[in-house]
Design an enzyme around this catalytic site. Structure first.
Site, PDB file in Angstrom:
ATOM      1  N   GLU A  95      45.773 -57.829  35.001  1.00 33.58           N
ATOM      2  CA  GLU A  95      47.110 -57.984  34.436  1.00 33.58           C
ATOM      3  C   GLU A  95      48.108 -57.626  35.530  1.00 33.58           C
ATOM      4  O   GLU A  95      47.752 -57.111  36.576  1.00 33.58           O
ATOM      5  CB  GLU A  95      47.268 -57.135  33.174  1.00 33.58           C
ATOM      6  CG  GLU A  95      46.326 -57.614  32.049  1.00 33.58           C
ATOM      7  CD  GLU A  95      46.596 -56.994  30.680  1.00 33.58           C
ATOM      8  OE1 GLU A  95      47.755 -56.686  30.372  1.00 33.58           O
ATOM      9  OE2 GLU A  95      45.627 -56.833  29.909  1.00 33.58           O
TER      10      GLU A  95
ATOM     11  N   ASN B 267      46.322 -41.611  27.561  1.00 28.13           N
ATOM     12  CA  ASN B 267      46.678 -40.859  28.776  1.00 28.13           C
ATOM     13  C   ASN B 267      48.084 -41.156  29.292  1.00 28.13           C
ATOM     14  O   ASN B 267      48.801 -40.240  29.671  1.00 28.13           O
ATOM     15  CB  ASN B 267      45.616 -41.063  29.860  1.00 28.13           C
ATOM     16  CG  ASN B 267      45.457 -42.500  30.252  1.00 28.13           C
ATOM     17  OD1 ASN B 267      45.560 -43.403  29.422  1.00 28.13           O
ATOM     18  ND2 ASN B 267      45.222 -42.749  31.509  1.00 28.13           N
TER      19      ASN B 267
ATOM     20  N   GLU C  64      40.984 -53.225  30.675  1.00 32.91           N
ATOM     21  CA  GLU C  64      41.254 -52.245  31.732  1.00 32.91           C
ATOM     22  C   GLU C  64      40.506 -50.978  31.326  1.00 32.91           C
ATOM     23  O   GLU C  64      40.912 -50.280  30.404  1.00 32.91           O
ATOM     24  CB  GLU C  64      42.758 -52.027  31.864  1.00 32.91           C
ATOM     25  CG  GLU C  64      43.453 -53.314  32.291  1.00 32.91           C
ATOM     26  CD  GLU C  64      44.959 -53.234  32.417  1.00 32.91           C
ATOM     27  OE1 GLU C  64      45.567 -52.328  31.829  1.00 32.91           O
ATOM     28  OE2 GLU C  64      45.527 -54.086  33.108  1.00 32.91           O
TER      29      GLU C  64
ATOM     30  N   CYS D  11      43.300 -43.411  34.797  1.00 37.36           N
ATOM     31  CA  CYS D  11      42.111 -44.191  35.144  1.00 37.36           C
ATOM     32  C   CYS D  11      41.956 -44.315  36.652  1.00 37.36           C
ATOM     33  O   CYS D  11      40.853 -44.478  37.148  1.00 37.36           O
ATOM     34  CB  CYS D  11      42.196 -45.566  34.510  1.00 37.36           C
ATOM     35  SG  CYS D  11      43.717 -46.423  34.962  1.00 37.36           S
TER      36      CYS D  11
HETATM   37  P1  NAD Z   1      38.805 -44.894  24.062  1.00 43.21           P
HETATM   38  O1  NAD Z   1      38.009 -46.071  24.519  1.00 43.21           O
HETATM   39  O2  NAD Z   1      38.128 -43.813  23.332  1.00 43.21           O
HETATM   40  O3  NAD Z   1      40.004 -45.371  23.122  1.00 43.21           O
HETATM   41  C1  NAD Z   1      40.942 -46.351  23.540  1.00 43.21           C
HETATM   42  C2  NAD Z   1      41.534 -46.996  22.304  1.00 43.21           C
HETATM   43  O4  NAD Z   1      40.529 -47.742  21.645  1.00 43.21           O
HETATM   44  C3  NAD Z   1      42.087 -46.010  21.276  1.00 43.21           C
HETATM   45  O5  NAD Z   1      43.264 -46.555  20.713  1.00 43.21           O
HETATM   46  C4  NAD Z   1      40.961 -45.945  20.249  1.00 43.21           C
HETATM   47  O6  NAD Z   1      41.380 -45.578  18.972  1.00 43.21           O
HETATM   48  C5  NAD Z   1      40.476 -47.386  20.279  1.00 43.21           C
HETATM   49  N1  NAD Z   1      39.103 -47.577  19.812  1.00 43.21           N
HETATM   50  C6  NAD Z   1      38.060 -46.706  19.899  1.00 43.21           C
HETATM   51  N2  NAD Z   1      36.949 -47.262  19.353  1.00 43.21           N
HETATM   52  C7  NAD Z   1      37.297 -48.504  18.926  1.00 43.21           C
HETATM   53  C8  NAD Z   1      36.599 -49.559  18.267  1.00 43.21           C
HETATM   54  N3  NAD Z   1      35.312 -49.445  17.943  1.00 43.21           N
HETATM   55  N4  NAD Z   1      37.271 -50.687  17.987  1.00 43.21           N
HETATM   56  C9  NAD Z   1      38.581 -50.828  18.318  1.00 43.21           C
HETATM   57  N5  NAD Z   1      39.298 -49.860  18.917  1.00 43.21           N
HETATM   58  C10 NAD Z   1      38.664 -48.712  19.236  1.00 43.21           C
HETATM   59  O7  NAD Z   1      39.550 -44.358  25.364  1.00 43.21           O
HETATM   60  P2  NAD Z   1      40.485 -43.082  25.476  1.00 43.21           P
HETATM   61  O8  NAD Z   1      39.622 -41.865  25.433  1.00 43.21           O
HETATM   62  O9  NAD Z   1      41.613 -43.213  24.533  1.00 43.21           O
HETATM   63  O10 NAD Z   1      41.083 -43.261  26.955  1.00 43.21           O
HETATM   64  C11 NAD Z   1      40.458 -42.821  28.109  1.00 43.21           C
HETATM   65  C12 NAD Z   1      39.736 -43.974  28.782  1.00 43.21           C
HETATM   66  O11 NAD Z   1      40.663 -45.019  29.079  1.00 43.21           O
HETATM   67  C13 NAD Z   1      39.143 -43.575  30.113  1.00 43.21           C
HETATM   68  O12 NAD Z   1      37.862 -44.139  30.228  1.00 43.21           O
HETATM   69  C14 NAD Z   1      40.088 -44.206  31.121  1.00 43.21           C
HETATM   70  O13 NAD Z   1      39.538 -44.482  32.380  1.00 43.21           O
HETATM   71  C15 NAD Z   1      40.469 -45.453  30.412  1.00 43.21           C
HETATM   72  N6  NAD Z   1      41.719 -45.988  30.958  1.00 43.21           N
HETATM   73  C16 NAD Z   1      41.673 -47.119  31.730  1.00 43.21           C
HETATM   74  C17 NAD Z   1      42.843 -47.606  32.295  1.00 43.21           C
HETATM   75  C18 NAD Z   1      42.838 -48.835  33.162  1.00 43.21           C
HETATM   76  O14 NAD Z   1      43.904 -49.394  33.387  1.00 43.21           O
HETATM   77  N7  NAD Z   1      41.702 -49.276  33.671  1.00 43.21           N
HETATM   78  C19 NAD Z   1      44.050 -46.961  32.064  1.00 43.21           C
HETATM   79  C20 NAD Z   1      44.048 -45.817  31.275  1.00 43.21           C
HETATM   80  C21 NAD Z   1      42.872 -45.340  30.717  1.00 43.21           C
END
Ligand code: NAD
Length: 494
Positions: free
Chosen positions: A475, A163, A262, A296
């Site tokens: 963080e 995002n 996060e 997020c």
């Molecule tokens: P996601 O969890 O699908 O993917 C995040 C990352 O993890 C990607 O690089 C993905 O390839 C990797 N990944 C997926 N499965 C994995 C596994 N089994 N092992 C290791 N890596 C794996 O999330 P997304 O759809 O890319 O992002 C959206 C989510 O991120 C939303 O839930 C959002 O709230 C959250 N987010 C949180 C913050 C925060 O600071 N709290 C900031 C931005 C986004």
């Protein structure tokens, strides 16, 4: 661009790009689609297990020399990296837009600007960091001196979402490197561009080969899972969904590695009857619709005092209708597409659920027609609902789109209870002109970050993170230094 002519995005290991031909049997790739048009704009080389292993090995090799590099030299590399991003600013903007389809004004003013700020801030934070020490009185008039030496955590796996890809990546990479760690980065499969460009900048800034590596691919069964399962990593910093976070935690559990998570949010805004209506509506418009709701911290639940409910609902719907969806390079565009068709399907699934639950759609609720050039993209209308309650799935689950439910309340206690009635605990915003109420309600929020009369405003030295399903640890500023280092306490009898 067709799949055949699309540019290649390669992995970066041990100070150089790895050509696909070098990885023999592992030579797989995937297409990257432009979210604004639906056209393929890049082909990405996927890192298999052997290449991930090479990256971790390179990082282990770089770790000792980089950790022993004096802090002033390490921080000088970070400052040069910031200067080089500034020099190549428009290239980063273009890469961010190719990855996400977001409006050029946002890419310039937020994503790339914040990447610079991350490198400069963490250079300052690490340069100024002190050590804990305690002088202990002992029997017989003697004393003991305790001081804690902070050492790098080691090889850190950095896994980030799509995002705010560059912003969130540099938020982790800058402090990790400043503290003397080596990193292996796994960007989202949706946004491979800026992490790859950053490799060149860090190399040119003087970072030793192996201290920053990029492996591309998916999560399960691909680069993400290979990286988190690798015995050579010393910790994982992860931003992404709560479900993936839970999975990563299980993967590293047998080796008891530290994690910083996060994760997702289902953030509330609380609008009181005494709020400044214009300021509140401007703030809510940003907090619900910024980055097409794909932050997020975005607000998906708006609790409004009944006395101003109609005004807030009408005003926010009017502002939502004035958002301009369109070509990313058009300076007047305010709102980009969702990241992918798959994500749009998910968001539309919640539109259907809201309708089934009896929601009234104040505005939006569908897919816009933007003309031939953009109709293949994953566009969605900014959407607002009334008529839902905290019991409904669209009010309980993270949607991650430009959508919010407006729900009335009558008392402050009721508003606090409604806002805290969630499994998440990332952020909240309170809108009121009563200063005492602002502090009181903000402090009552079970979240990592609470704002009063603003949203998204950040001092990068302050703690960032969430509770509950929203994450583990914090963080930012000193919190980053704590995660990216391990203390050794030395006790000297004087
Ligand atoms: P996601 O969890 O699908 O993917 C995040 C990352 O993890 C990607 O690089 C993905 O390839 C990797 N990944 C997926 N499965 C994995 C596994 N089994 N092992 C290791 N890596 C794996 O999330 P997304 O759809 O890319 O992002 C959206 C989510 O991120 C939303 O839930 C959002 O709230 C959250 N987010 C949180 C913050 C925060 O600071 N709290 C900031 C931005 C986004």
């Amino acid at each position: 661009m067709t799949a055949d002519t699309a540019r290649w995005i390669r992995n970066f290991v041990d100070g150089r790009y790895v050509d696909p031909e070098e990885t023999g049997g592992e030579n797989r790739s995937f297409e990257k689609t432009d979210p604004a048009t639906g056209l393929v704009n890049a082909r990405v080389h996927e890192a298999g297990e052997a290449l991930v292993d090479r990256a971790v090995t390179a990082a282990r090799g770089a770790l000792g020399p980089w950790a022993r590099t004096p802090v002033r030299e390490r921080t000088a590399v970070l400052r040069r990296a910031a200067d080089l991003i500034e020099e190549r600013f428009e290239e980063f903007v273009a890469a961010e837009i190719a990855d996400t389809g977001k409006p050029v004004t946002q890419a310039r003013e937020l994503d790339v600007a914040r990447a610079l700020a991350n490198f400069r801030t963490f250079a300052d934070v690490v340069a100024a960091a002190g050590q804990e020490s305690f002088l202990t009185d002992l029997a017989g008039g003697r004393q003991a001196l305790n001081y804690a030496v902070r050492k790098p955590l080691g090889v850190v796996a950095v896994i980030v979402p799509w995002n705010l890809p560059l912003l969130l990546l540099t938020w982790k990479v800058a402090p990790a490197l400043a503290c003397g760690n080596a990193v292996v980065v796994k960007p989202s499969e949706e946004t491979p561009g800026t992490a790859t460009l950053l490799a060149e900048v860090l190399r040119d800034a003087g970072l030793p080969a192996g201290a920053y590596n990029v492996v591309h691919g998916f999560g399960g069964g691909s680069a993400g899972a290979h990286l988190t399962a690798h015995p050579g990593i010393d910790g994982v910093t992860f931003t992404g969904s709560s479900a993936t976070g839970s999975h990563v935690m299980r993967t590293v559990a047998p080796r008891v590695r530290p994690v910083s998570f996060e994760l997702g949010g289902k953030n509330a805004a609380l609008v009181f009857g005494d709020a400044d209506l214009d300021e509140t509506l401007d703030g809510l418009t940003r907090s619900v619709f910024a980055n097409t709701g794909q932050v997020c911290l975005c607000t998906e639940r708006v609790y409004v005092h009944r006395s101003v409910f109609a005004d807030v609902a009408d005003g926010l719907a009017e502002r939502a209708r004035s958002l301009r969806l369109g070509r990313p390079l058009d300076g007047a565009t305010t709102t980009g597409p969702l990241i992918s068709q798959a994500h749009r399907d998910k968001v539309r699934g919640y539109f259907a659920l809201a309708e089934e639950a009896g929601a009234k759609v104040l505005t939006g609720g569908g897919v816009p027609a933007l003309g031939a050039e953009l109709d293949g993209g994953s566009w969605i209308e900014p959407t607002l609902w009334t008529g839902l309650t905290n019991a409904d799935r669209p009010v309980r689950e993270e949607i991650f789109g430009p959508v919010a439910a407006l729900i009335p309340f009558d008392t402050e206690d009721e508003a606090i209870a409604l806002a805290n009635d969630t499994d998440y605990g990332l952020a909240a915003s309170v809108w009121t002109t009563d200063l005492r109420r602002g502090h009181r309600v903000a402090q009552a929020m079970d979240v990592g970050m609470a704002w009063v009369n603003t949203w998204f405003l950040r001092d990068l030295r302050s703690p960032f993170g969430g509770m509950g399903l929203s994450g583990i640890g914090r963080e930012g500023g000193a919190s980053s230094l704590h995660f990216y280092t391990e203390p050794t306490n030395v006790c000297v009898s004087l």
